[in-house]
Design a protein around this motif. Structure first.
Motif, PDB file in Angstrom:
ATOM      1  N   GLU A 341      62.830  68.167  -1.721  1.00 50.23           N
ATOM      2  CA  GLU A 341      61.620  68.712  -1.861  1.00 50.23           C
ATOM      3  C   GLU A 341      60.621  67.983  -0.651  1.00 50.23           C
ATOM      4  OE1 GLU A 341      60.186  71.723  -2.707  1.00 50.23           O
ATOM      5  OE2 GLU A 341      61.723  72.558  -3.960  1.00 50.23           O
ATOM      6  N   PRO A 342      59.723  68.542   0.061  1.00 54.39           N
ATOM      7  CA  PRO A 342      58.591  67.862   0.986  1.00 54.39           C
ATOM      8  C   PRO A 342      57.678  67.447  -0.289  1.00 54.39           C
ATOM      9  CG  PRO A 342      58.328  69.964   1.283  1.00 54.39           C
ATOM     10  CD  PRO A 342      59.558  70.139   0.382  1.00 54.39           C
ATOM     11  N   LEU A 343      56.933  66.232   0.613  1.00 50.46           N
ATOM     12  CA  LEU A 343      56.059  65.648  -0.332  1.00 50.46           C
ATOM     13  C   LEU A 343      54.671  66.776  -0.668  1.00 50.46           C
ATOM     14  CD1 LEU A 343      55.194  62.409   1.857  1.00 50.46           C
ATOM     15  CD2 LEU A 343      56.340  62.657  -0.350  1.00 50.46           C
ATOM     16  N   SER A 344      54.728  67.363   0.423  1.00 48.88           N
ATOM     17  CA  SER A 344      53.419  68.613  -0.240  1.00 48.88           C
ATOM     18  C   SER A 344      53.820  69.751   0.956  1.00 48.88           C
ATOM     19  CB  SER A 344      51.929  68.102   0.332  1.00 48.88           C
ATOM     20  OG  SER A 344      51.614  67.310  -0.608  1.00 48.88           O
ATOM     21  N   SER A 345      53.397  71.028   0.540  1.00 51.05           N
ATOM     22  CA  SER A 345      53.376  72.071   1.586  1.00 51.05           C
ATOM     23  C   SER A 345      52.239  73.063   1.353  1.00 51.05           C
ATOM     24  CB  SER A 345      54.899  72.957   1.018  1.00 51.05           C
ATOM     25  OG  SER A 345      55.931  72.104   1.208  1.00 51.05           O
ATOM     26  N   PHE A 346      51.877  73.667   2.271  1.00 49.46           N
ATOM     27  CA  PHE A 346      50.519  74.506   2.176  1.00 49.46           C
ATOM     28  C   PHE A 346      50.901  75.665   3.046  1.00 49.46           C
ATOM     29  CE2 PHE A 346      49.178  70.003   1.874  1.00 49.46           C
ATOM     30  CZ  PHE A 346      48.552  69.894   0.743  1.00 49.46           C
ATOM     31  N   VAL A 347      50.577  76.813   2.509  1.00 48.05           N
ATOM     32  CA  VAL A 347      50.897  78.168   3.236  1.00 48.05           C
ATOM     33  C   VAL A 347      49.680  79.108   3.321  1.00 48.05           C
ATOM     34  CG1 VAL A 347      51.514  79.168   1.028  1.00 48.05           C
ATOM     35  CG2 VAL A 347      52.504  80.017   3.174  1.00 48.05           C
ATOM     36  N   HIS A 348      49.469  79.662   4.526  1.00 52.59           N
ATOM     37  CA  HIS A 348      48.418  80.748   4.463  1.00 52.59           C
ATOM     38  C   HIS A 348      49.170  81.965   4.884  1.00 52.59           C
ATOM     39  CE1 HIS A 348      45.105  83.142   5.670  1.00 52.59           C
ATOM     40  NE2 HIS A 348      45.604  83.239   6.878  1.00 52.59           N
ATOM     41  N   ALA A 349      48.780  83.059   4.625  1.00 49.01           N
ATOM     42  CA  ALA A 349      49.515  84.481   4.563  1.00 49.01           C
ATOM     43  C   ALA A 349      48.478  85.502   4.537  1.00 49.01           C
ATOM     44  CB  ALA A 349      50.845  84.738   3.897  1.00 49.01           C
ATOM     45  N   ASN A 350      48.725  86.609   5.618  1.00 44.88           N
ATOM     46  CA  ASN A 350      47.895  87.571   5.343  1.00 44.88           C
ATOM     47  C   ASN A 350      47.763  88.335   4.010  1.00 44.88           C
ATOM     48  OD1 ASN A 350      47.286  86.977   8.020  1.00 44.88           O
ATOM     49  ND2 ASN A 350      47.927  89.093   8.701  1.00 44.88           N
ATOM     50  N   LYS A 351      46.677  88.872   3.932  1.00 43.76           N
ATOM     51  CA  LYS A 351      46.737  89.508   2.486  1.00 43.76           C
ATOM     52  C   LYS A 351      47.785  90.746   2.485  1.00 43.76           C
ATOM     53  CE  LYS A 351      41.764  89.006   1.440  1.00 43.76           C
ATOM     54  NZ  LYS A 351      40.359  89.578   1.175  1.00 43.76           N
ATOM     55  N   GLY A 352      48.510  90.729   1.102  1.00 40.37           N
ATOM     56  CA  GLY A 352      49.275  91.834   1.030  1.00 40.37           C
ATOM     57  C   GLY A 352      50.843  91.195   1.124  1.00 40.37           C
ATOM     58  N   PHE A 353      50.984  89.855   1.612  1.00 40.47           N
ATOM     59  CA  PHE A 353      52.181  89.241   1.614  1.00 40.47           C
ATOM     60  C   PHE A 353      52.445  88.325   0.641  1.00 40.47           C
ATOM     61  CE2 PHE A 353      51.897  90.297   6.328  1.00 40.47           C
ATOM     62  CZ  PHE A 353      52.749  91.316   6.707  1.00 40.47           C
ATOM     63  N   VAL A 354      53.389  88.464  -0.271  1.00 38.95           N
ATOM     64  CA  VAL A 354      53.874  87.617  -1.309  1.00 38.95           C
ATOM     65  C   VAL A 354      54.545  86.306  -0.651  1.00 38.95           C
ATOM     66  CG1 VAL A 354      55.154  87.232  -3.300  1.00 38.95           C
ATOM     67  CG2 VAL A 354      54.037  89.541  -2.750  1.00 38.95           C
ATOM     68  N   THR A 355      53.919  85.101  -1.449  1.00 39.25           N
ATOM     69  CA  THR A 355      54.667  83.871  -0.922  1.00 39.25           C
ATOM     70  C   THR A 355      55.162  83.115  -1.934  1.00 39.25           C
ATOM     71  OG1 THR A 355      52.565  82.814  -0.824  1.00 39.25           O
ATOM     72  CG2 THR A 355      53.030  83.848   1.172  1.00 39.25           C
ATOM     73  N   THR A 356      56.058  82.663  -1.966  1.00 39.57           N
ATOM     74  CA  THR A 356      56.631  81.608  -3.051  1.00 39.57           C
ATOM     75  C   THR A 356      56.757  80.159  -3.099  1.00 39.57           C
ATOM     76  OG1 THR A 356      58.952  82.061  -2.354  1.00 39.57           O
ATOM     77  CG2 THR A 356      57.994  83.844  -3.776  1.00 39.57           C
ATOM     78  N   VAL A 357      56.331  79.758  -1.802  1.00 41.39           N
ATOM     79  CA  VAL A 357      56.308  78.527  -1.461  1.00 41.39           C
ATOM     80  C   VAL A 357      55.019  77.972  -1.439  1.00 41.39           C
ATOM     81  CG1 VAL A 357      58.830  78.331  -0.513  1.00 41.39           C
ATOM     82  CG2 VAL A 357      56.840  78.467   1.000  1.00 41.39           C
ATOM     83  N   GLY A 358      54.930  76.490  -1.621  1.00 40.30           N
ATOM     84  CA  GLY A 358      53.619  75.740  -1.141  1.00 40.30           C
ATOM     85  C   GLY A 358      52.328  76.197  -1.833  1.00 40.30           C
ATOM     86  N   GLU A 359      51.409  75.713  -1.623  1.00 39.75           N
ATOM     87  CA  GLU A 359      49.899  75.888  -2.207  1.00 39.75           C
ATOM     88  C   GLU A 359      49.367  76.805  -1.262  1.00 39.75           C
ATOM     89  OE1 GLU A 359      47.464  72.653  -3.266  1.00 39.75           O
ATOM     90  OE2 GLU A 359      49.293  71.224  -3.708  1.00 39.75           O
ATOM     91  N   ARG A 360      48.893  77.916  -1.727  1.00 35.81           N
ATOM     92  CA  ARG A 360      48.448  79.061  -0.885  1.00 35.81           C
ATOM     93  C   ARG A 360      47.011  78.875  -0.603  1.00 35.81           C
ATOM     94  NH1 ARG A 360      50.278  85.160  -0.604  1.00 35.81           N
ATOM     95  NH2 ARG A 360      48.824  86.039   0.987  1.00 35.81           N
ATOM     96  N   LYS A 361      46.624  78.763   0.648  1.00 40.60           N
ATOM     97  CA  LYS A 361      45.264  78.730   1.304  1.00 40.60           C
ATOM     98  C   LYS A 361      44.692  80.012   1.848  1.00 40.60           C
ATOM     99  CE  LYS A 361      45.680  74.575  -0.056  1.00 40.60           C
ATOM    100  NZ  LYS A 361      44.961  74.085  -1.397  1.00 40.60           N
ATOM    101  N   THR A 362      43.416  80.078   1.773  1.00 46.76           N
ATOM    102  CA  THR A 362      42.839  81.086   2.015  1.00 46.76           C
ATOM    103  C   THR A 362      42.244  81.475   3.354  1.00 46.76           C
ATOM    104  OG1 THR A 362      40.499  80.310   1.286  1.00 46.76           O
ATOM    105  CG2 THR A 362      41.815  81.605  -0.125  1.00 46.76           C
ATOM    106  N   ASN A 363      42.243  80.123   4.258  1.00 43.25           N
ATOM    107  CA  ASN A 363      41.824  80.091   5.588  1.00 43.25           C
ATOM    108  C   ASN A 363      42.281  78.795   6.206  1.00 43.25           C
ATOM    109  OD1 ASN A 363      39.942  78.118   5.397  1.00 43.25           O
ATOM    110  ND2 ASN A 363      38.816  79.595   4.119  1.00 43.25           N
ATOM    111  N   ILE A 364      42.368  78.960   7.436  1.00 50.70           N
ATOM    112  CA  ILE A 364      42.954  77.841   8.494  1.00 50.70           C
ATOM    113  C   ILE A 364      42.203  76.308   8.021  1.00 50.70           C
ATOM    114  CG2 ILE A 364      41.879  78.054  10.416  1.00 50.70           C
ATOM    115  CD1 ILE A 364      44.641  77.517  11.552  1.00 50.70           C
ATOM    116  N   ASP A 365      40.771  76.392   7.866  1.00 54.51           N
ATOM    117  CA  ASP A 365      40.087  75.267   7.592  1.00 54.51           C
ATOM    118  C   ASP A 365      40.564  74.541   6.245  1.00 54.51           C
ATOM    119  OD1 ASP A 365      38.747  75.586   9.901  1.00 54.51           O
ATOM    120  OD2 ASP A 365      37.148  76.574   9.181  1.00 54.51           O
ATOM    121  N   GLU A 366      40.757  75.304   5.224  1.00 53.56           N
ATOM    122  CA  GLU A 366      41.196  74.876   4.145  1.00 53.56           C
ATOM    123  C   GLU A 366      42.576  74.029   4.115  1.00 53.56           C
ATOM    124  OE1 GLU A 366      41.911  76.316  -0.571  1.00 53.56           O
ATOM    125  OE2 GLU A 366      41.486  77.632   0.879  1.00 53.56           O
TER     126      GLU A 366
END
Length: 386
Positions: A341-366
């Protein structure tokens, strides 16, 4: 600088409508054969140019964000010399700049006989990458060190020492784009800068079929009795969901910029990689979109391009983005089970798309702030261990 490797991987999925943002020599959208299928392709060089334009917009108060990629280095250096010494004429300053740069190993073109301006005489044979600060510092060095203006009068050992000091001014104070994308000077390897970032060619996650737009143009000044079009033609285009990938070697970026600027530069690079686009035919297609999915991982082992997720092209009659996300994250899981596993993973996806990896973030600044925090702590811990 950190003792361990530290890589930041950026994975982007972006759907682009009818467009031709990166053309080949025939005017058609660039393509690639991958997995036995024709894919839409956007070259890494094209997207790097878009990223550099993004840096330029952010560089109004911080010129270290953007550099010059030019053959007119002597002219730019001459202008810096004139700013610091008002007694120099443009011709004298340009001759002095060319002489110094030539002594440093750079080679120049020759003007044609009918070129009265002789501007070509002051252009290097190849495009070179410099930051505004490097040119300013080199100008200061030239004006404050008489030895560099008397190279021919020095013995070989002393001349080499003087030129080595001058070359250092073209290694310090790098711009962000220079630190990221590097500089290769075949004429003098001492002027080389190792790139700290790699950018892959973007390709579609699915097969594409070229389409053609037949267009006509009417001459508005024609009389009502005249008929027919003034111009006929066709434009090739396609639409696609692109997988885009880049990585940053933080050790190398810190080496090039120092810790403080490297942290700022990392955020600038991720932001502009995600949000910029090449502008080919943009007025014709209005194709500017935003990514539907961004995954950023921080690793110590190796950077990992996940393009193998799409070696088998996605088949769909109901959109490609959702299936592309699923296949990308499946490939991520498969890779993680193999090398860790990587040290950390962060993901941003449009609403409606289910993601299963990383910490989900609401916007690019976050997302940018969290990536920067993790990297900063890792670098700080390494420095503390020293």
């Amino acid at each position: 600088m950190t003792k361990n490797n530290l890589y930041v991987d950026i994975h982007v999925l972006q759907t682009v409508p009818s467009s031709n943002i990166n053309r080949d020599d025939t005017g058609a959208p660039k393509t690639a054969i991958y997995g036995g299928a024709t894919r839409s392709r956007v070259s890494s060089q094209s997207w790097k140019k878009a990223i550099r334009e993004g840096f330029k917009k952010d560089s109004k108060e911080h010129d270290w964000l953007n550099g010059f990629r030019t053959k007119r280095t002597a002219t730019l250096l001459a202008k810096e010399l004139m700013k610091k010494d008002s007694s120099l004429s443009f011709d004298d300053a340009r001759k002095k700049a060319k002489e110094v740069l030539s002594n440093m190993g750079l080679k120049f073109d020759k003007a044609k006989k009918n070129d009265k301006s002789n501007d070509k005489d002051f252009e290097t044979k190849v495009l070179l990458f410099f930051s505004p600060s490097q040119l300013r510092k080199l100008a200061e060095y030239i004006l404050n060190n008489d030895e560099i203006n008397k190279i021919d009068e020095l013995d070989k050992k002393e001349a080499t020492k003087v030129l080595k000091e001058a070359k250092k001014e073209l290694d310090r104070n790098q711009s962000l784009d220079l630190a990221l994308f590097g500089r290769m000077v075949a004429d003098d390897p001492e002027l080389n800068v190792e790139a700290s970032a790699q950018v892959a060619h973007a390709i579609s996650t699915h097969e594409v079929v070229p389409e053609f737009d037949f267009f006509t143009a009417v001459d508005d000044a024609k009389t009502s009795e005249e008929s027919g079009s003034a111009m006929l033609g066709t434009l090739e285009y396609n639409s696609s969901t692109l997988y885009r990938y880049a990585n940053v070697n933080m050790n190398e970026l810190i080496h090039n910029l120092g810790e403080e600027l490297a942290q700022i530069g990392l955020k600038e690079f991720i932001k502009n990689f995600a949000l910029t686009m090449p502008t080919g035919h943009q007025n014709s297609y209005a194709n500017k979109t935003l990514p539907q999915y961004i995954l950023v991982t921080i690793r110590e082992d190796t950077p990992v391009n996940l393009i193998s997720a799409f070696e088998r092209p996605i088949q769909s009659n109901n959109g490609y983005a959702k299936k592309s996300i699923e296949q990308l994250e499946a490939e991520f899981d498969s890779t993680s089970s193999w090398i860790g596993e990587p040290l950390s993973s962060f993901v941003h996806a449009n609403k409606g798309f289910v993601t299963t990896v990383g910490e989900r973030k609401t916007n690019i600044d976050e997302l940018l702030n969290d990536v920067s925090t993790v990297v900063a702590k890792r670098v700080e811990n390494e420095d503390t261990d020293d």
